[in-house]
Write an enzyme that holds these catalytic residues in place. Structure first.
Site, PDB file in Angstrom:
ATOM      1  N   HIS A  59      42.272  33.774 -22.891  1.00  0.00           N
ATOM      2  CA  HIS A  59      43.143  34.933 -22.589  1.00  0.00           C
ATOM      3  C   HIS A  59      44.301  34.319 -21.885  1.00  0.00           C
ATOM      4  CE1 HIS A  59      39.753  38.058 -21.815  1.00  0.00           C
ATOM      5  NE2 HIS A  59      39.766  37.555 -23.065  1.00  0.00           N
ATOM      6  N   GLU A  61      45.637  34.432 -19.086  1.00  0.00           N
ATOM      7  CA  GLU A  61      45.539  34.007 -17.841  1.00  0.00           C
ATOM      8  C   GLU A  61      44.755  32.676 -17.593  1.00  0.00           C
ATOM      9  OE1 GLU A  61      44.712  38.432 -17.295  1.00  0.00           O
ATOM     10  OE2 GLU A  61      44.686  37.163 -18.842  1.00  0.00           O
ATOM     11  N   CYS A  89      40.915  40.826 -16.758  1.00  0.00           N
ATOM     12  CA  CYS A  89      39.431  41.425 -16.948  1.00  0.00           C
ATOM     13  C   CYS A  89      38.392  40.553 -16.059  1.00  0.00           C
ATOM     14  CB  CYS A  89      39.077  40.963 -18.366  1.00  0.00           C
ATOM     15  SG  CYS A  89      38.969  39.268 -18.757  1.00  0.00           S
ATOM     16  N   CYS A  92      38.596  36.730 -16.267  1.00  0.00           N
ATOM     17  CA  CYS A  92      39.906  36.203 -15.711  1.00  0.00           C
ATOM     18  C   CYS A  92      39.926  36.276 -14.229  1.00  0.00           C
ATOM     19  CB  CYS A  92      40.972  36.807 -16.539  1.00  0.00           C
ATOM     20  SG  CYS A  92      41.223  36.204 -18.118  1.00  0.00           S
TER      21      CYS A  92
END
Length: 157
Positions: A59, A61, A89, A92
């Protein structure tokens, strides 16, 4: 959650996160981008690469956190702010807390996986040993529109 949507730095750094998201979109990835800032300088950036690299942890992040940690030479990102185009999410949010990031600023809320206040707020959970203040909705319309256009395009294919 703090209401600091008009703070000039927030607008500027979210624009940089949006530029990262556009890189993901160019690859056919979900357009999510992130930057990590310390003392007014970007020290980490990333965009979604899950499909490209076939890795569920890539992701925006997570990539930005890894880059910032490498740049600072340690895992504690004290004094850093994370700007991301979509609300983090659970994975993260957990990494953000573990990295000791001091603030998260996000654009669009995520009604399906948002863990910075929408479904739950793991970042400001008082039972954890570190809490991360959240600023929501910075360039939220723009971030949301980019995601909607991306998924609309997928459905047309």
């Amino acid at each position: 959650m703090q209401d600091m949507t008009q703070q000039p730095d927030h607008q500027y750094f979210m624009e940089l996160a949006i530029e990262e998201a556009k890189k993901a979109m160019a690859l056919g990835e979900v357009p999510i981008g992130a930057v990590i800032v310390k003392d007014g300088e970007v020290i980490g950036s990333g965009y979604n690469l899950r499909e490209t690299e076939k890795d569920p942890t890539l992701h925006a992040e997570m990539i930005a956190i890894r880059q910032a940690s490498e740049r600072l030479g340690g895992w504690r990102l004290i004094g850093c702010s994370l700007y991301v185009t979509l609300e983090p999410c659970p994975m993260c949010a957990g990494a953000i807390v573990q990295a000791r990031i001091e603030q998260v600023v996000y654009g669009a809320a995520d009604p399906k996986a948002g863990c910075a206040g929408t479904l739950m707020n793991l970042l400001e959970e008082p039972r954890f040993n570190h809490q991360v203040p959240v600023v929501a909705g910075i360039k939220g319309e723009e971030c949301s529109l980019m995601l909607k256009q991306f998924f609309r395009g997928l459905r047309k294919k």
